[in-house]
Design a protein around this motif. Structure first.
Motif, PDB file in Angstrom:
ATOM      1  N   GLY A 162       0.803  -1.206   0.000  1.00  9.68           N
ATOM      2  CA  GLY A 162       0.000   0.000   0.000  1.00  9.68           C
ATOM      3  C   GLY A 162       0.839   1.261   0.000  1.00  9.68           C
ATOM      4  O   GLY A 162       2.035   1.262   0.305  1.00  9.68           O
ATOM      5  N   SER A 163       0.178   2.362  -0.383  1.00 11.51           N
ATOM      6  CA  SER A 163       0.827   3.683  -0.396  1.00 11.51           C
ATOM      7  C   SER A 163       2.069   3.686  -1.274  1.00 11.51           C
ATOM      8  O   SER A 163       3.170   4.056  -0.843  1.00 11.51           O
ATOM      9  N   ASN A 164       1.884   3.244  -2.519  1.00  8.37           N
ATOM     10  CA  ASN A 164       2.948   3.301  -3.514  1.00  8.37           C
ATOM     11  C   ASN A 164       2.409   3.972  -4.777  1.00  8.37           C
ATOM     12  O   ASN A 164       1.438   4.745  -4.707  1.00  8.37           O
ATOM     13  N   ARG A 165       3.004   3.674  -5.914  1.00  8.41           N
ATOM     14  CA  ARG A 165       2.585   4.280  -7.184  1.00  8.41           C
ATOM     15  C   ARG A 165       2.214   3.208  -8.210  1.00  8.41           C
ATOM     16  O   ARG A 165       2.421   3.373  -9.408  1.00  8.41           O
ATOM     17  N   LEU A 166       1.657   2.144  -7.737  1.00  8.70           N
ATOM     18  CA  LEU A 166       1.318   1.017  -8.609  1.00  8.70           C
ATOM     19  C   LEU A 166       0.118   1.373  -9.489  1.00  8.70           C
ATOM     20  O   LEU A 166      -0.897   1.874  -8.999  1.00  8.70           O
ATOM     21  N   ARG A 167       0.234   1.061 -10.773  1.00  3.41           N
ATOM     22  CA  ARG A 167      -0.866   1.256 -11.726  1.00  3.41           C
ATOM     23  C   ARG A 167      -1.503  -0.065 -12.136  1.00  3.41           C
ATOM     24  O   ARG A 167      -2.605  -0.081 -12.682  1.00  3.41           O
ATOM     25  N   ALA A 168      -0.811  -1.148 -11.907  1.00  2.00           N
ATOM     26  CA  ALA A 168      -1.329  -2.474 -12.257  1.00  2.00           C
ATOM     27  C   ALA A 168      -0.640  -3.514 -11.396  1.00  2.00           C
ATOM     28  O   ALA A 168       0.466  -3.299 -10.897  1.00  2.00           O
ATOM     29  N   LEU A 169      -1.303  -4.630 -11.225  1.00  2.00           N
ATOM     30  CA  LEU A 169      -0.747  -5.757 -10.478  1.00  2.00           C
ATOM     31  C   LEU A 169      -0.344  -6.845 -11.454  1.00  2.00           C
ATOM     32  O   LEU A 169      -1.041  -7.088 -12.445  1.00  2.00           O
ATOM     33  N   PRO A 170       0.761  -7.527 -11.208  1.00  2.00           N
ATOM     34  CA  PRO A 170       1.221  -8.558 -12.156  1.00  2.00           C
ATOM     35  C   PRO A 170       0.295  -9.768 -12.146  1.00  2.00           C
ATOM     36  O   PRO A 170      -0.277 -10.117 -11.110  1.00  2.00           O
ATOM     37  N   PRO A 171       0.158 -10.446 -13.289  1.00  2.00           N
ATOM     38  CA  PRO A 171      -0.680 -11.655 -13.318  1.00  2.00           C
ATOM     39  C   PRO A 171      -0.167 -12.763 -12.399  1.00  2.00           C
ATOM     40  O   PRO A 171      -0.940 -13.594 -11.939  1.00  2.00           O
TER      41      PRO A 171
ATOM     42  N   GLN B 196      -2.590   3.612  -7.537  1.00  2.00           N
ATOM     43  CA  GLN B 196      -3.244   4.196  -8.703  1.00  2.00           C
ATOM     44  C   GLN B 196      -3.858   3.103  -9.572  1.00  2.00           C
ATOM     45  O   GLN B 196      -3.882   3.202 -10.792  1.00  2.00           O
ATOM     46  N   LEU B 197      -4.373   2.081  -8.938  1.00  2.00           N
ATOM     47  CA  LEU B 197      -4.939   0.944  -9.655  1.00  2.00           C
ATOM     48  C   LEU B 197      -6.295   1.315 -10.246  1.00  2.00           C
ATOM     49  O   LEU B 197      -7.163   1.859  -9.557  1.00  2.00           O
ATOM     50  N   ALA B 198      -6.478   0.978 -11.528  1.00  2.00           N
ATOM     51  CA  ALA B 198      -7.759   1.204 -12.193  1.00  2.00           C
ATOM     52  C   ALA B 198      -8.575  -0.071 -12.312  1.00  2.00           C
ATOM     53  O   ALA B 198      -9.772  -0.010 -12.584  1.00  2.00           O
ATOM     54  N   ALA B 199      -7.951  -1.211 -12.125  1.00  2.00           N
ATOM     55  CA  ALA B 199      -8.651  -2.496 -12.237  1.00  2.00           C
ATOM     56  C   ALA B 199      -7.960  -3.518 -11.363  1.00  2.00           C
ATOM     57  O   ALA B 199      -6.772  -3.388 -11.040  1.00  2.00           O
ATOM     58  N   LEU B 200      -8.718  -4.518 -10.974  1.00  2.00           N
ATOM     59  CA  LEU B 200      -8.197  -5.631 -10.176  1.00  2.00           C
ATOM     60  C   LEU B 200      -8.107  -6.869 -11.060  1.00  2.00           C
ATOM     61  O   LEU B 200      -9.052  -7.181 -11.791  1.00  2.00           O
TER      62      LEU B 200
END
Length: 395
Positions: A158-167, A184-188
């Motif tokens: 948490g509290s980072n600059r992630l835009r996506a999570l790896p598969p 900064q996640l737009a989708a899960l």
């Protein structure tokens, strides 16, 4: 003399005695205790470098707390403590993690939170970690081989600059607690639905929708989704909590079932030809056609069958037609026939049975009539015998 004394430059403080460690006597006592107990505590000492501990044997140290210092990177000396099971480096100034951390093959708990890390090395995923805390950093992405952490149970990024999570996150089969808050996640990713999660926190992101497959998170007890522009489920549902969210996902999944066949694979003829007639079915005839089907619908399966065998239908599968030929009794027109119009193969036994039944009834009627005539003749004969007896004997 006095004036000269007043104008003199003050003398510098004497240098520390040789061999004195940074942090003074407190650091020495901490190293001595670590040698005796296996727990090293150097927290809150403003250290910029790991103290040289040549006089103490720290090879059996299992826990090391180096938090609240000023380390710019993970100390190389700490990476040589091969017996470490827990390493805490939160509240430092870490900008990188050296590859030497792969030497800690017993490390199960690693806390790198509240630093200045912009990335995590791939070698970190080769450790037998059970808890990894990398929150409050500057991470823009997670290692692509994150799925190699097979024993990981708790992950906090948490509290980072992630835009996506790896598969690869879906390969963490032991993960119970996942926190990706304040990114900064737009989708899960849908792969999260395959994990045995007990707690999931994706609050304070940009997530618009919760995937329908998340309804399969049967072990989930805590779901934190606040401060997201969620549109699916609607906000009024999300405000009611996890139970209502899962009910909504279940209802939506039932209302919008997935397609029967993938787009790139042809569907079986039975699925293209319409509903099942109920014959040769597992439900033993629970599905039956009514006799009020329209003639247009009745002609549709026959037309599809002719097109499939004639090559007119471009989406038919020749191999499937050869492997699963329809028998004559199960022709496409058969399911559409009304029970009032059975096929000829079924009409013939009925006619034979009716003919046999008619003959049998005729024989029974004839026998009945013969018995009636015999009874009448027998009655007359008995009357004549009685009259002759009276005439002969006069009684």
């Amino acid at each position: 003399m006095a004036a000269g004394a007043l104008g003199a430059v003050p003398a510098e403080p004497p240098p520390p005695p040789p061999g004195r460690l940074p942090g003074g006597a407190g650091t020495e006592r901490a190293l001595e205790e670590a040698e005796a107990s296996g727990t090293l505590s150097l927290a809150g000492r403003r250290l910029r470098a790991f103290p040289a501990a040549r006089r103490w044997d720290l090879s059996d140290t299992t826990q090391a707390d180096l938090s609240r210092n000023r380390f710019g990177e993970v100390p190389e000396a700490a990476c040589r403590l091969v017996s470490l099971e827990g390493l805490s480096l939160h509240h430092n100034c870490l900008r990188s993690v050296p590859p030497a951390i792969a030497n800690l093959q017993a490390l199960a708990h690693l806390d790198l939170s509240r630093n200045q890390l912009s990335s995590l090395p791939a070698c970190l995923c080769l450790l037998p970690l059970r808890v990894l805390n990398a929150s409050n950093n500057r991470l823009a992405a997670l290692p692509p081989n994150l799925g190699a952490l097979r024993t990981l149970r708790q992950l906090d990024v948490g509290s980072n600059r992630l835009r996506a999570l790896p598969p690869g996150l879906g390969q963490l089969r032991a993960l119970r607690d996942l926190s990706v808050r304040r990114n900064q996640l737009a989708a899960l990713p849908e792969e999260l639905s395959e994990l045995p999660l007990v707690r999931l926190d994706f609050s304070c992101n940009r997530v618009l929708a919760i995937p329908r497959c998340f309804r399969r998170l049967r072990h989930l007890q805590t779901l934190l989704a606040d401060n997201n522009p969620l549109q699916f489920p609607p906000a009024q549902v999300c405000l009611k909590g996890k139970v209502h969210i899962f009910k909504y996902l279940e209802a939506e999944a039932a209302a919008h079932p997935p397609p029967a066949c993938p787009p790139d694979e042809p569907c079986p003829l039975r699925q293209r030809g319409g509903l099942d007639s109920g014959f040769h079915s597992v439900d033993s005839g629970s599905k039956r056609w009514s006799g009020n089907e329209s003639t247009d619908e009745s002609s549709e399966p026959s037309r599809q069958h002719r097109e499939a065998h004639g090559g007119a239908a471009g989406d038919s599968d020749p191999e499937q037609l050869e492997e699963e030929p329809w028998p004559e009794v199960m022709s496409p027109g058969w399911p559409r026939r009304s029970p009032r119009q059975p096929p000829r193969t079924q009409r013939l036994p009925g006619l034979l049975f009716a003919l046999f039944y008619g003959l049998l009834m005729a024989l029974l009627v004839a026998a009945h009539r013969a018995l009636f005539v015999f009874a009448l003749f027998y009655g007359l004969l008995m009357a004549l015998l009685v009259a002759a007896h009276r005439a002969l004997f006069g009684c």
